[in-house]
Design a protein around this motif. Sequence first.
Motif, PDB file in Angstrom:
ATOM      1  N   VAL A  22       1.024  -1.228   0.041  1.00 32.78           N
ATOM      2  CA  VAL A  22      -0.027  -0.002   0.050  1.00 32.78           C
ATOM      3  C   VAL A  22       0.865   1.265   0.187  1.00 32.78           C
ATOM      4  O   VAL A  22       1.452   1.503   1.011  1.00 32.78           O
ATOM      5  CB  VAL A  22      -0.827   0.136   1.307  1.00 32.78           C
ATOM      6  N   GLU A  23       0.820   2.031  -1.189  1.00 28.37           N
ATOM      7  CA  GLU A  23       1.640   3.090  -1.121  1.00 28.37           C
ATOM      8  C   GLU A  23       0.815   4.530  -0.648  1.00 28.37           C
ATOM      9  O   GLU A  23      -0.515   4.346  -0.291  1.00 28.37           O
ATOM     10  CB  GLU A  23       1.933   3.588  -2.695  1.00 28.37           C
ATOM     11  N   SER A  24       1.655   5.410  -0.163  1.00 31.06           N
ATOM     12  CA  SER A  24       1.032   6.668   0.304  1.00 31.06           C
ATOM     13  C   SER A  24       2.133   7.631   0.132  1.00 31.06           C
ATOM     14  O   SER A  24       3.206   7.691  -0.178  1.00 31.06           O
ATOM     15  CB  SER A  24       0.525   6.544   1.649  1.00 31.06           C
ATOM     16  N   GLY A  25       1.755   9.047   0.291  1.00 30.74           N
ATOM     17  CA  GLY A  25       2.706   9.982   0.089  1.00 30.74           C
ATOM     18  C   GLY A  25       2.785  10.714  -0.829  1.00 30.74           C
ATOM     19  O   GLY A  25       3.621  11.781  -1.036  1.00 30.74           O
ATOM     20  N   LEU A  33       7.658   8.854  -0.615  1.00 30.72           N
ATOM     21  CA  LEU A  33       6.817   8.126  -0.998  1.00 30.72           C
ATOM     22  C   LEU A  33       6.789   6.847   0.234  1.00 30.72           C
ATOM     23  O   LEU A  33       8.242   6.516   0.437  1.00 30.72           O
ATOM     24  CB  LEU A  33       6.578   7.442  -2.061  1.00 30.72           C
ATOM     25  N   SER A  34       5.826   6.367   0.715  1.00 32.57           N
ATOM     26  CA  SER A  34       6.088   4.947   1.646  1.00 32.57           C
ATOM     27  C   SER A  34       5.392   3.908   1.030  1.00 32.57           C
ATOM     28  O   SER A  34       4.233   4.054   0.376  1.00 32.57           O
ATOM     29  CB  SER A  34       5.446   5.350   2.763  1.00 32.57           C
ATOM     30  N   CYS A  35       5.733   2.652   1.164  1.00 31.00           N
ATOM     31  CA  CYS A  35       5.024   1.657   0.719  1.00 31.00           C
ATOM     32  C   CYS A  35       4.990   0.483   1.925  1.00 31.00           C
ATOM     33  O   CYS A  35       6.184  -0.222   2.479  1.00 31.00           O
ATOM     34  CB  CYS A  35       5.656   0.950  -0.331  1.00 31.00           C
ATOM     35  N   THR A  71       8.398  -1.317   5.774  1.00 32.71           N
ATOM     36  CA  THR A  71       7.932  -0.478   4.831  1.00 32.71           C
ATOM     37  C   THR A  71       9.102   0.100   3.876  1.00 32.71           C
ATOM     38  O   THR A  71      10.152   0.067   4.196  1.00 32.71           O
ATOM     39  CB  THR A  71       7.707   1.000   5.806  1.00 32.71           C
ATOM     40  N   THR A  87       0.318   5.744  -6.373  1.00 32.45           N
ATOM     41  CA  THR A  87      -0.045   7.097  -5.604  1.00 32.45           C
ATOM     42  C   THR A  87       0.206   8.075  -6.731  1.00 32.45           C
ATOM     43  O   THR A  87       1.463   8.011  -7.278  1.00 32.45           O
ATOM     44  CB  THR A  87       0.749   7.084  -4.230  1.00 32.45           C
TER      45      THR A  87
END
Length: 124
Positions: free
Chosen positions: A5-8, A20-22, A78, A118
């Motif tokens: 799940v990516e974010s950022g 970015l974070s995964c 992460t 993302t």
Amino acid sequence: QVQLVESGGGLVQPGMSLKLSCAVSGRTFSLYAMGWFRQAPGKDREFVAIMPWSGSSPIYADSVKGRFTISRDNAKTTVYLEMNSLKPEDTSVYYCAATKRAVLTRWPGNYEYWGQGTQVTVSS
């Protein structure tokens, strides 16, 4: 199975930075490599950065070398992509990917696990 799940992602001006974070979960013990790829509208998905799950010897695309850094936390939960000096041409959907196949390759087809992506937009 492995879940990513990516974010950022977001909108930034040229020259700025973004991280970015995964989040990685599931049967991660058998992972061999992780990577970040990106895909702009109308273009093929392209390699950005990859590294063995051990965290050693990352490999970068020439277009991001010296600006982007891939890393993983010690808990192995992460994976990050730190992006500096962003350019408009970095605008894309960024995907985190993972593979259990014992080959470190830039080819997206080798990665069997993918996040949802993302969006990163670099614009003034």
